[in-house]
Design an enzyme around this catalytic site. Structure first.
Site, mmCIF file in Angstrom:
data_model
loop_
_atom_site.group_PDB
_atom_site.id
_atom_site.type_symbol
_atom_site.label_atom_id
_atom_site.label_comp_id
_atom_site.label_asym_id
_atom_site.label_seq_id
_atom_site.Cartn_x
_atom_site.Cartn_y
_atom_site.Cartn_z
ATOM 1 N N PRO A 2 0.804 -1.205 0.000
ATOM 2 C CA PRO A 2 0.000 0.000 0.000
ATOM 3 C C PRO A 2 0.842 1.262 0.000
ATOM 4 O O PRO A 2 1.799 1.381 0.761
ATOM 5 C CB PRO A 2 -0.783 -0.102 1.308
ATOM 6 N N GLU A 3 0.467 2.178 -0.855
ATOM 7 C CA GLU A 3 1.082 3.494 -0.878
ATOM 8 C C GLU A 3 0.020 4.497 -0.417
ATOM 9 O O GLU A 3 -1.057 4.084 0.026
ATOM 10 C CB GLU A 3 1.608 3.804 -2.286
#
Length: 279
Positions: A2-3
DNA sequence: CGATCTACCTGATGGC
DNA sequence: TGCCATCAGGTAGATC
């Protein structure tokens, strides 16, 4: 995994789903996901019977305020998921490491196959001073508004290659391997351009590309790749992968000029770019 | 100082 | 069918 867009999607849902809930019980399997703590008891005692307040985000870190003035910090690493469950009867996914059960019913589960992610509780006052990763985070591209001239000054000071710089959490917080590639394509810039070589027009394009790409990705609830490892709070996949212009599109035609998208290795990881559109 | 590597993990995939 | 290598959204720490 996840960014910023994925973490922001989870943050928004957490803020609606768990804010105001009181933690009745905490179950921890193994120490790895809570490795900053001395033992399970020390972690659990700081959460039990505490009420969760607002949920915020700094870069890729989730910050869940507790009523005692502490903060539950979550970093999802490469494969972490936070999943809401209606109750203990829902089957536990493999690699569930932490389960919070609320007094009102319902659970929040932390699942993480690769275990690079972590959870820890710290005093809100100590966040900035004691937790050095958080203390050294750069500006948040969505929360911290900045003039593009100021952005240009920061780029000029660093004199680094653009892709590693965008991924440097001390420079700007929240951008990783997917979104750095998408941002650089949107800006029409190569990954290896030096940050002090940009014209003022290129600085403006890069700043706009960064903000707009991330905003657009949040609207689509993040990117889930082929393995669908990124899931939101409700276990649903994101939708932004269908909008990717370069990431994971090796050999496919550029959506702008039809040239073949190429994959290059940058610092040991895959990067994708259009050799025609990015200069 | 920056650039480059390695380590930390599990699981999916592809070649032979 | 299995065995092995490679790859995967991140980060910190060592080494040059």
């Amino acid at each position: 995994m996840p960014e910023l867009p994925e973490v922001e999607t989870i943050r928004r849902d957490l803020d609606r789903e768990v804010a105001g809930k009181k933690i009745r019980a905490v179950d921890v399997t193994g120490m790895r996901s809570i490795r900053r703590h001395k033992n399970k008891k020390e972690f659990i005692s700081q959460l039990e019977m505490r009420k969760i307040g607002g949920v915020s985000r700094k870069g890729k870190y989730l910050l869940m305020r507790l009523d005692a003035g502490d903060v539950l910090v979550v970093h999802l690493g490469m494969s972490g998921q936070l999943l809401r469950a209606k109750g203990p009867k829902e089957p536990l996914p493999k690699h569930t490491h932490v389960v919070l059960t609320f007094t009102q019913g319902g659970q929040l589960r932390y699942v993480d196959p690769r275990t690079f992610g972590e959870l820890f509780v710290t005093a809100a006052d100590d966040l900035e001073s004691q937790v050095s990763e958080l203390a050294h985070l750069g500006f948040d591209p969505l929360d911290d508004v900045m003039s593009w001239t100021r952005f240009g000054d920061l780029l000029y000071e660093r004199k680094a290659k653009l892709k590693p710089l965008l991924m440097d959490q001390r420079f700007v917080a929240g951008i990783g391997n997917i979104y750095s590639d998408e941002i650089l394509f949107a800006a029409g810039l190569r990954h290896d351009r030096s940050s002090d070589s940009l014209s003022s027009q290129e600085v403006r394009r890069l700043y706009r590309a960064m903000v707009e790409t991330l905003q657009e990705a949040v609207k689509h609830r993040g990117s889930s790749l082929a393995d669908e490892q990124y899931r939101d709070l409700f276990g649903e996949v994101g939708d932004f992968q269908s909008q990717h212009k370069v990431y994971d599109r090796e050999g496919q035609p550029c959506r702008r000029c039809r040239s073949s998208i190429v994959r290059v290795r940058v610092g040991g990881r895959s990067s994708f770019m259009c050799p025609q559109c990015q200069v």
